[in-house]
Design a protein around this motif. Structure first.
Motif: not given
Length: 332
Positions: A225-228, A244-251, A285-293
């Protein structure tokens, strides 16, 4: 030789022209991606120089061969966009740049980890607005954390060396164990163990039929839970819907991507004045905890110099009928 360079950007021209002073080949640059439509531009060229998002399927290769192309030179390490079996049938040697600068991608991987962890991108914007509040910027110490590396080739090993300096515990999964990784104190394990134990997971493996969507819903369900999660390898390694589902579930607590499965329509070009017609990408892009280069992990002076040098040397060796250690089709 006349060499058609596809997906060419201004920086490609700078570094290839510098190196070509020692080779005196005729380089013609095309900004377009190579595909079945643009392959018609290759009439009377001896070689094609392609990049990560160029299409080199059987149809395109057959078309190139019929127009007189004799060699395919990839200016990258990955070759998932090439039908190697078709290339061998057509007697089209394919060469690549397997190790242009492992450290460049490894260092970009660390940049993504550090930025996501300490949220320096958000802090930068706050301070510019004279907002010095720390709420929402909390990070964690990398020291003592467990990092799981999927792939311990040259890039994976370079990443492991940096993380070892941070004091991280290193786990890895790779069908071919690397003695240098073990010498760092790293341990190999199966994927299930890596998923269960790693605080941070970073992908450094090639894309193939076997590794396509390696990170899917089932894999994410096994993670802590909470993996980067970090991917600087190939976009097709991960199932974007599952991410996306993993981000939404906070996994998944933080996601860093330098690659994207549908990047060929987006990356390496300026779309700032356009509407991006890719709902999955926009959702990420809508998630604040996502960084894309935009696939910039390779983008250093050292790497671009080595890419140009190796690519032109590869073609020289093929033209002189010498053994080229970077040829792919010879071992199929």
């Amino acid at each position: 030789m006349r060499i058609a360079v596809f997906s060419a950007q201004p920086y490609d021209k700078v570094y290839f022209e510098q190196e070509n002073a020692h080779h005196q080949q005729t380089l013609v640059y095309f900004e377009q991606r190579l595909n079945r439509t643009t392959a018609t531009l290759c009439q009377n060229f001896d070689a094609v120089c392609a990049f990560v998002n160029d299409e080199l399927n059987a149809e395109v290769l057959t078309q190139l061969k019929s127009q007189g192309v004799r060699y395919i030179a990839l200016r990258c390490a990955g070759f998932n966009n090439v039908d190697l079996a078709a290339a061998k049938t057509l007697n089209l040697p394919v060469v690549r740049v397997p190790a242009y600068s492992p450290e460049s991608v490894a260092e970009h991987t660390i940049a993504l980890i550090m930025t996501l962890n300490r949220k320096t991108h958000r802090a930068f914007n706050r301070v510019r607005e004279c907002n010095f509040a720390l709420n929402g910027l909390l990070g964690f110490n990398l020291h003592g954390k467990t990092v799981g590396l999927i792939g311990t080739g040259q890039i994976g090993l370079a990443t492991a060396k940096i993380l070892n300096g941070f004091g991280c515990k290193l786990l890895a999964h790779d069908p071919y164990e690397n003695a240098d990784f073990i010498a760092l104190g790293g341990q190999y394990c199966d994927l299930a163990t890596l998923y269960q134990q790693a605080d941070i997971i970073s992908l450094h493996c090639p894309l193939s039929a076997e590794s396509h969507h390696l990170i899917n819903a089932e894999a994410i369900s096994q993670m802590k839970q909470g993996v980067m999660l970090i991917n600087t390898s190939r976009g097709g390694l991960v199932d974007t819907h599952a991410l996306i589902q993993g981000l939404k579930s906070r996994k998944i607590s933080a996601l860093g991507l330098d690659v994207y499965e549908q990047e060929s329509q987006l990356f390496f070009h300026d779309h700032s004045g356009e509407i991006i017609d890719d709902e999955l990408f926009e959702r990420l892009l809508s998630f604040p905890n996502v960084l894309i280069t935009g696939h910039q992990g390779f983008f250093t002076e050292d790497a671009l110099t080595q890419i140009a040098l190796t690519t032109l040397n590869n073609l020289d060796q093929l033209e002189r009928q010498q053994t080229c250690p970077n040829e792919l089709t010879q071992n199929i």
